[in-house]
Design a protein around this motif. Structure first.
Motif, PDB file in Angstrom:
ATOM      1  N   ALA A  79      32.573  31.045  44.490  1.00  0.00           N
ATOM      2  CA  ALA A  79      33.885  31.092  43.840  1.00  0.00           C
ATOM      3  C   ALA A  79      34.089  29.921  42.877  1.00  0.00           C
ATOM      4  CB  ALA A  79      34.993  31.102  44.890  1.00  0.00           C
ATOM      5  N   ASP A  80      33.516  28.751  43.205  1.00  0.00           N
ATOM      6  CA  ASP A  80      33.683  27.586  42.342  1.00  0.00           C
ATOM      7  C   ASP A  80      32.902  27.701  41.037  1.00  0.00           C
ATOM      8  OD1 ASP A  80      35.455  26.366  44.086  1.00  0.00           O
ATOM      9  OD2 ASP A  80      33.874  25.288  45.154  1.00  0.00           O
ATOM     10  N   ARG A  81      31.954  28.612  40.965  1.00  0.00           N
ATOM     11  CA  ARG A  81      31.255  28.881  39.699  1.00  0.00           C
ATOM     12  C   ARG A  81      31.799  30.148  39.045  1.00  0.00           C
ATOM     13  NH1 ARG A  81      26.714  27.244  42.883  1.00  0.00           N
ATOM     14  NH2 ARG A  81      26.101  29.412  43.126  1.00  0.00           N
ATOM     15  N   ALA A  82      32.251  31.103  39.850  1.00  0.00           N
ATOM     16  CA  ALA A  82      32.799  32.343  39.304  1.00  0.00           C
ATOM     17  C   ALA A  82      34.107  32.091  38.553  1.00  0.00           C
ATOM     18  CB  ALA A  82      33.017  33.367  40.413  1.00  0.00           C
ATOM     19  N   GLY A  91      40.206  35.168  48.105  1.00  0.00           N
ATOM     20  CA  GLY A  91      39.836  33.782  48.328  1.00  0.00           C
ATOM     21  C   GLY A  91      38.334  33.564  48.397  1.00  0.00           C
ATOM     22  N   ARG A  92      37.581  34.546  47.989  1.00  0.00           N
ATOM     23  CA  ARG A  92      36.117  34.486  47.985  1.00  0.00           C
ATOM     24  C   ARG A  92      35.617  35.470  46.939  1.00  0.00           C
ATOM     25  NH1 ARG A  92      34.226  39.152  50.362  1.00  0.00           N
ATOM     26  NH2 ARG A  92      35.645  40.175  51.794  1.00  0.00           N
ATOM     27  N   ALA A 116      37.780  40.884  33.294  1.00  0.00           N
ATOM     28  CA  ALA A 116      37.896  39.489  33.735  1.00  0.00           C
ATOM     29  C   ALA A 116      39.203  39.279  34.498  1.00  0.00           C
ATOM     30  CB  ALA A 116      37.802  38.536  32.544  1.00  0.00           C
ATOM     31  N   LEU A 117      40.283  39.878  34.017  1.00  0.00           N
ATOM     32  CA  LEU A 117      41.559  39.768  34.718  1.00  0.00           C
ATOM     33  C   LEU A 117      41.460  40.413  36.099  1.00  0.00           C
ATOM     34  CD1 LEU A 117      44.544  38.974  34.798  1.00  0.00           C
ATOM     35  CD2 LEU A 117      45.054  41.195  33.745  1.00  0.00           C
ATOM     36  N   ALA A 118      40.845  41.572  36.189  1.00  0.00           N
ATOM     37  CA  ALA A 118      40.702  42.255  37.478  1.00  0.00           C
ATOM     38  C   ALA A 118      39.898  41.402  38.455  1.00  0.00           C
ATOM     39  CB  ALA A 118      40.038  43.616  37.285  1.00  0.00           C
ATOM     40  N   LEU A 119      38.789  40.851  37.991  1.00  0.00           N
ATOM     41  CA  LEU A 119      37.980  40.015  38.879  1.00  0.00           C
ATOM     42  C   LEU A 119      38.729  38.749  39.287  1.00  0.00           C
ATOM     43  CD1 LEU A 119      34.412  40.353  37.315  1.00  0.00           C
ATOM     44  CD2 LEU A 119      35.346  41.530  39.323  1.00  0.00           C
ATOM     45  N   ALA A 120      39.490  38.179  38.362  1.00  0.00           N
ATOM     46  CA  ALA A 120      40.289  36.989  38.691  1.00  0.00           C
ATOM     47  C   ALA A 120      41.345  37.326  39.742  1.00  0.00           C
ATOM     48  CB  ALA A 120      40.946  36.425  37.426  1.00  0.00           C
ATOM     49  N   GLN A 121      41.985  38.474  39.611  1.00  0.00           N
ATOM     50  CA  GLN A 121      42.982  38.886  40.598  1.00  0.00           C
ATOM     51  C   GLN A 121      42.326  39.096  41.963  1.00  0.00           C
ATOM     52  OE1 GLN A 121      44.396  42.268  38.313  1.00  0.00           O
ATOM     53  NE2 GLN A 121      46.435  41.358  38.220  1.00  0.00           N
TER      54      GLN A 121
END
Length: 185
Positions: free
Chosen positions: A77-80, A137-138, A126-131
């Motif tokens: 998640a910290d790289r995604a 939380g992962r 990108a918005l969908a993946l961010a949501q």
């Protein structure tokens, strides 16, 4: 393969997974095949005619799918998150609510109605993946761990994180591992 979920990013994410897998399976997938795939995900047929969705638009969409495929291999998640932030920044637009005819209001982050198909696909994906990342939380997506399979998947169901795109790939891998263990014994 995408599991059913109630999350708000599910439909665009399901479209993303299907388009990415289609482009990875056939990098030269035709404009007509992409239009058919987009129609199955709810895009209006009038928006998918060759005049509205040209061969150049299809090429742009294929390139956007390849770029997004790279994000779908990120398991941390910290790289995604920075990768998704970079895609959203590249889209360069502010969120806006949109409604097509009498459909429900939904969020767009592309440059507007004149945005290219590639910009629209990149921004909405990108918005969908961010949501989804913030909801779970992962990172609940990935590339199938089965030998010889490179399909991407979205695993937003309950339980442990997924490693395989489908039960068939998971079963094939387990059977192969079982047979290897038995041969060693």
């Amino acid at each position: 393969m995408v599991e059913k979920t109630t999350g708000s990013g599910f439909r665009p994410a399901a479209r993303l997974i299907d388009v990415v897998n289609a482009v990875r399976a056939d990098p030269g997938i035709s404009r007509a095949a992409l239009a058919e795939l987009l129609a199955r995900h709810g895009e209006e047929p009038a928006d998918l005619t060759e005049a509205a969705f040209s061969p150049d638009d299809a090429a742009g969409l294929r390139a956007a799918a390849e770029r997004l495929a790279a994000v779908l291999t990120e398991t941390d998640a910290d790289r995604a998150a920075p990768a998704l932030n970079a895609l959203l920044a590249e889209c360069g637009a502010r969120p806006r609510l949109v409604r097509h005819d009498t459909g429900p209001w939904h969020l767009h982050v592309d440059r507007g109605d004149d945005a290219s198909w590639a910009d629209w696909f990149t921004a909405s994906s990108a918005l969908a993946l961010a949501q989804i990342l913030t909801e779970y939380g992962r990172v609940p997506w990935g590339q199938c761990a089965a030998a010889g399979c490179a399909r991407r998947y979205l695993g937003t169901g309950p339980g442990a994180a997924r490693r395989f795109c489908s039960p068939a790939c998971a079963n094939r891998t387990r059977v192969a591992e079982h047979r290897r263990r038995r041969r060693r014994e």
